[in-house]
Scaffold this motif. Structure first.
Motif, mmCIF file in Angstrom:
data_model
loop_
_atom_site.group_PDB
_atom_site.id
_atom_site.type_symbol
_atom_site.label_atom_id
_atom_site.label_comp_id
_atom_site.label_asym_id
_atom_site.label_seq_id
_atom_site.Cartn_x
_atom_site.Cartn_y
_atom_site.Cartn_z
ATOM 1 N N ALA A 39 0.823 -1.201 0.000
ATOM 2 C CA ALA A 39 0.000 0.000 0.000
ATOM 3 C C ALA A 39 0.862 1.258 0.000
ATOM 4 O O ALA A 39 0.557 2.239 -0.693
ATOM 5 N N VAL A 40 1.929 1.234 0.771
ATOM 6 C CA VAL A 40 2.844 2.374 0.790
ATOM 7 C C VAL A 40 3.457 2.577 -0.590
ATOM 8 O O VAL A 40 3.532 3.699 -1.103
ATOM 9 N N ALA A 41 3.905 1.483 -1.201
ATOM 10 C CA ALA A 41 4.504 1.574 -2.537
ATOM 11 C C ALA A 41 3.511 2.143 -3.543
ATOM 12 O O ALA A 41 3.868 2.999 -4.367
ATOM 13 N N VAL A 51 10.305 -1.007 -2.769
ATOM 14 C CA VAL A 51 10.186 -0.690 -1.344
ATOM 15 C C VAL A 51 10.861 -1.759 -0.501
ATOM 16 O O VAL A 51 11.494 -1.457 0.518
ATOM 17 N N TYR A 52 10.763 -3.011 -0.943
ATOM 18 C CA TYR A 52 11.377 -4.097 -0.176
ATOM 19 C C TYR A 52 12.901 -3.970 -0.113
ATOM 20 O O TYR A 52 13.528 -4.568 0.757
ATOM 21 N N ARG A 53 13.488 -3.216 -1.024
ATOM 22 C CA ARG A 53 14.938 -3.000 -0.944
ATOM 23 C C ARG A 53 15.300 -2.076 0.218
ATOM 24 O O ARG A 53 16.431 -2.092 0.688
ATOM 25 N N TYR A 54 14.325 -1.292 0.660
ATOM 26 C CA TYR A 54 14.559 -0.384 1.783
ATOM 27 C C TYR A 54 14.098 -0.995 3.104
ATOM 28 O O TYR A 54 14.750 -0.835 4.138
ATOM 29 N N PHE A 55 12.976 -1.668 3.058
ATOM 30 C CA PHE A 55 12.418 -2.317 4.247
ATOM 31 C C PHE A 55 11.954 -3.711 3.834
ATOM 32 O O PHE A 55 10.940 -3.857 3.148
#
Length: 229
Positions: A39-41, A51-55
């Motif tokens: 949802a954030v992405a 986003v998964y590369r950051y979190f």
């Protein structure tokens, strides 16, 4: 660091900040239960894999938000301690920090709820959250430590049956303080955030009207309860 490396590091900081800002907006609008990296992405116009590369997971993002919130309220408490003149006295300095904690909570209700509200279902905070979470407590313990080393602590008592627990608390919280002080600090800590939570979450509605004066009086009582005069 090369110019290219510096640019990449700056870009990573900016994207990380944007992800956290969007996550905070979603927490404010929908609560922790509906927070998801996808949802954030979507709101940021990013693919979820980016986003998964950051979190790597929702829990990693929650941990980052929790640490930020604890650091923010901790910095607020430390600033209040440092901005209050030492000759104001330990009670006045204690109350100034408590008032700053309340002010931060009122200005950041959703961040406060994240760290002092209901536990997030399925989330277990890692040890990395402990030092940030301790910052307000360290400030308050410092006032008691200074008084113990100086004029002394007044009016502390301890039932015999509570002494084993008090000694354990003292060993964990502040080995240089008497067990009586450790018990008083633990109770004052719980009451401080109980007062803030009651106000923030509406339990004082149609009950306490002059909340700032009420809180200041209560905070003074907490200072006395830990032996400050």
């Amino acid at each position: 660091m090369t110019t290219a490396q510096g640019a990449r590091a700056r870009a990573r900081r900016e994207v990380t900040a944007a992800i956290k800002d969007e996550a905070r907006r979603r927490l404010a609008a929908e609560g922790t239960g509906k927070l998801s990296l996808r949802a954030v992405a979507r709101e940021l116009g990013m693919v979820s894999s980016a986003v998964y590369r950051y979190f790597p997971s929702r829990d990693d993002l929650l941990t980052a938000l929790i640490i930020d919130a604890y650091d923010s309220i901790g910095e607020c408490a430390e600033r209040a301690r440092d901005d209050t003149a030492a000759d104001a006295g330990p009670v006045a300095r204690w109350v100034a920090v408590c008032m700053a904690v309340r002010g931060w909570a009122l200005a950041h209700p959703h961040e406060y709820a994240l760290i002092y509200g209901s536990p997030v279902p399925g989330y277990a905070a890692p040890r990395t959250t402990v030092p940030p979470a301790s910052r307000v407590g360290v400030v308050l313990i410092g006032f008691v430590r200074d008084a113990h080393r100086g004029p002394g602590l007044v009016g502390l008592g301890l039932p015999a049956e509570l002494r084993p627990e008090a000694e354990r608390l003292a060993a964990d919280l502040a080995p240089d303080l008497p067990p009586e002080a450790a018990v008083a600090l633990a109770a004052a800590w719980a009451q401080l955030f109980g007062l803030v939570s009651f106000e923030l979450f509406g339990q004082f509605n149609r009950f306490v009207e002059d909340r700032e004066t009420f809180f200041g009086h209560a905070a003074t009582g907490l200072a006395h309860s830990v032996g400050l005069r």
